[in-house]
Design an enzyme around this catalytic site. Structure first.
Site, short mmCIF file in Angstrom:
data_model
loop_
_atom_site.label_atom_id
_atom_site.label_comp_id
_atom_site.label_asym_id
_atom_site.label_seq_id
_atom_site.Cartn_x
_atom_site.Cartn_y
_atom_site.Cartn_z
N ASP A 28 -7.87 13.68 22.82
CA ASP A 28 -7.08 12.47 22.96
C ASP A 28 -8.04 11.48 23.64
OD1 ASP A 28 -5.57 10.39 23.83
OD2 ASP A 28 -3.87 11.63 24.47
N LEU A 29 -8.36 10.43 22.93
CA LEU A 29 -9.43 9.55 23.42
C LEU A 29 -9.03 8.77 24.66
CD1 LEU A 29 -10.88 8.35 20.00
CD2 LEU A 29 -11.75 10.13 21.51
N LYS B 75 -19.03 -0.79 11.85
CA LYS B 75 -18.35 -2.08 11.73
C LYS B 75 -16.87 -1.90 11.39
CE LYS B 75 -18.36 -4.66 7.74
NZ LYS B 75 -17.32 -4.20 6.84
N HIS C 161 -24.15 -0.77 6.66
CA HIS C 161 -24.63 0.20 5.68
C HIS C 161 -25.45 -0.44 4.57
CE1 HIS C 161 -21.05 -0.88 3.27
NE2 HIS C 161 -21.69 -0.36 2.23
N ASP D 228 -15.42 -9.40 6.69
CA ASP D 228 -15.67 -8.07 6.13
C ASP D 228 -17.06 -7.98 5.47
OD1 ASP D 228 -14.73 -5.46 5.49
OD2 ASP D 228 -14.36 -6.09 3.42
N HIS E 286 -22.94 -7.95 6.08
CA HIS E 286 -23.80 -7.56 4.95
C HIS E 286 -24.58 -8.75 4.37
CE1 HIS E 286 -21.57 -3.96 5.41
NE2 HIS E 286 -20.56 -4.25 4.62
C1 BG6 Z 1 -17.50 -2.46 3.53
C2 BG6 Z 1 -16.28 -3.34 3.42
O1 BG6 Z 1 -18.25 -2.80 4.66
O2 BG6 Z 1 -18.30 -2.63 2.37
C3 BG6 Z 1 -15.49 -3.04 2.15
O3 BG6 Z 1 -15.45 -3.14 4.55
C4 BG6 Z 1 -16.39 -3.10 0.95
O4 BG6 Z 1 -14.41 -3.95 2.00
C5 BG6 Z 1 -17.65 -2.27 1.16
O5 BG6 Z 1 -15.68 -2.63 -0.17
C6 BG6 Z 1 -18.63 -2.48 0.03
O6 BG6 Z 1 -19.68 -1.58 0.18
P1 BG6 Z 1 -20.50 -1.08 -1.09
O7 BG6 Z 1 -21.61 -0.26 -0.51
O8 BG6 Z 1 -19.55 -0.31 -1.95
O9 BG6 Z 1 -20.96 -2.32 -1.77
#
Ligand code: BG6
Length: 481
Positions: free
Chosen positions: A86-87, A142, A172, A229, A234
């Protein structure tokens, strides 16, 4: 090198959809260092065995090529443990520490794959029990905050407990092989760098287009929107990689210093420039690959009067000597015509034409997905005789084919880097805060503007205003040419 990798949020979507499959790939490729243990922590009361069974089931939903055979799963599962936590309970952190101390691995990676609202509390509790010693690294997923103030609050909480060198902020996109190749293209080759500037480049377009809608993430997405988002993180990270000056070395801080300078050089938005240079959209019902799909307002857990944007296109500039006056167009959206992530570098036309017919400027397309490669568009003569017009031809490099066996997925790469302590592909707190600082005037302008997002049909390339934004400068998006 022994390691313990702990996933907070061990039963969450991110863990089973992305992190465990990525670790399994690393395991399958023989890249996971020997002597590793993976510990999932979550609220449910269950045993290692039950968690492994649950995970095995989840793996059935993973992309076929990435799914383990029963035998592979057995071997991989032997590394996996489960612990109920439980955090909010201080003694549960002490229990975790005791569990980790009993083995005293060379490296402990604590991956916070939970809601960001929990980050501050988790970090404080980790610090309180001394789970912030030199061997510990913390990975933060994120969204890191909702705006500048909340991002700063998280960073302050992290900084109170961990040194910056222990904090691994994930984006990512930085783990995608094609993004690393961008560094290689620019700084491992002498060919492009002399042309990589305002004198030769007319404009740069970054497109992160998705076919998917918000799916089951409506509740989360509606409080977030495309700007937070995808653009704040990104798209801006890609922009920094494209626009940065050559770093003095391949070390994390040398790279991150240069990326930060780009973020600081971005032209700041005002209420007027947001109205002129930013287009927000929201998808309506339409068709994707021949199938009808609902509009955003009809998605599960989305309020019927939502003004959340599912599309953003914007124009910005990087105010420095290299880039002054060159438009950078950024665009992202859900339910668009293609799943397509790419960076298009449009070069200037030749200064003086000697061949007949229209001439098309050179273009470099850096493809992130679905393909992973480079395409250089040139003009050539077919050789059919005198007076012939030039024909566009492409030099096409498909990295997936060229390096088929060595390609490593984004999360796999980032997890391995976190275990090894390599920070190059992680975002530093000042970069992240500067990105929020730049994005905030857009959020403020939208909050004050009741006109809301422009509708676009699912399966299109977004609102027509996005094309007009680029056309105003005399350019067009890549798919319109
Ligand atoms: C995530 C977003 O960071 O990246 C998502 O929260 C999005 O909404 C996703 O769909 C896209 O990642 P990728 O690697 O599939 O282009």
């Amino acid at each position: 090198m022994s390691f313990d990798l702990v996933f907070f949020g061990g039963t969450g979507d991110l863990t089973w959809r992305k992190l465990m499959p990525a670790l399994f790939q690393a395991f399958r490729h023989g890249k996971l260092p020997e002597g590793g243990r993976i510990l999932a922590v979550a609220r449910d009361d269950q045993t290692d065995e039950r968690y492994r069974e649950w995970l095995k089931e989840r793996f059935r939903e993973v992309d076929g090529a990435k799914r383990p055979t029963d035998e592979e799963f057995e071997q991989f599962a032997a590394l996996i443990h489960y612990r109920r936590m439980d955090l909010a309970q201080a003694d549960h952190y002490q229990g975790l520490k005791d569990w980790l101390d009993a083995r005293n691995a060379d490296t402990v990676v604590l991956y916070l794959a939970t809601s960001p609202y929990l980050f501050t509390g988790i970090c404080q509790q980790l610090g309180a029990v001394g789970l912030n010693h030199d061997k510990v690294r913390v990975v933060l997923e994120k969204p890191l905050g909702h705006d500048l103030a909340s991002a700063q609050e998280i960073n302050r909480a992290v900084r109170c407990v961990f040194a910056e060198s222990q904090a691994f902020r994930i984006d990512h996109y930085l783990g995608k092989p094609s993004v690393q190749n961008l560094m290689a293209l620019r700084f491992g080759n002498a060919l492009f760098e002399p042309l990589w500037r305002r004198e030769s480049i007319a404009n740069i377009q970054i497109t992160l287009a998705e076919r998917l809608g918000v799916g089951t993430r409506g509740a989360f997405y509606d409080g977030t929107g495309a700007l937070r988002d995808m653009i704040q993180n990104h798209a801006l990270q890609l922009l920094t990689m494209i626009a940065m000056e050559p770093p003095s070395s391949n070390d994390a801080d040398a790279i991150r210093d240069e990326k930060l300078k780009v973020l600081r050089s971005l032209k700041p938005f005002t209420a007027e420039s947001v109205a002129r240079d930013v287009v927000r959209g929201q998808y309506r019902a339409g068709s994707i690959e021949g199938a009808s799909v609902p509009g955003y307002l009809d998605e599960v857990k989305v309020p019927a009067d939502s003004t959340c944007e599912t599309f953003v296109a914007l124009r910005t500039e990087v105010n420095n000597w290299r880039w002054a006056g060159v438009p950078f167009y950024l665009r992202t959206g859900k339910r668009l015509a293609e799943r397509d992530a790419q960076i298009v570098v449009n070069f200037r036309p030749v200064p003086h034409k000697i061949f007949p017919g229209a001439s098309q400027p050179n273009r470099l397309v850096i493809k992130l997905q679905p393909e992973d490669g480079l395409e250089l568009q040139l003009l050539a003569q077919k050789g059919t005789g005198h007076g012939e017009q030039l024909t566009p031809v492409s030099l096409d490099l498909d990295f997936d084919k060229a390096f088929a066996t060595q390609r490593v997925g984004a999360y796999e790469r980032l997890l391995l880097d976190a275990i090894a302590g390599r920070l190059n592909l992680f975002v530093r707190s000042d970069e992240q805060e500067q990105a929020w600082r730049w994005v905030e005037p857009i959020l403020d302008a939208w909050a004050a503007d009741t006109s809301g997002p422009r509708p676009y049909a699912a399966g299109s390339w977004g609102p027509a205003a996005a094309s007009a934004l680029v056309a105003r400068d005399g350019f067009s998006w890549a798919e319109e040419q």
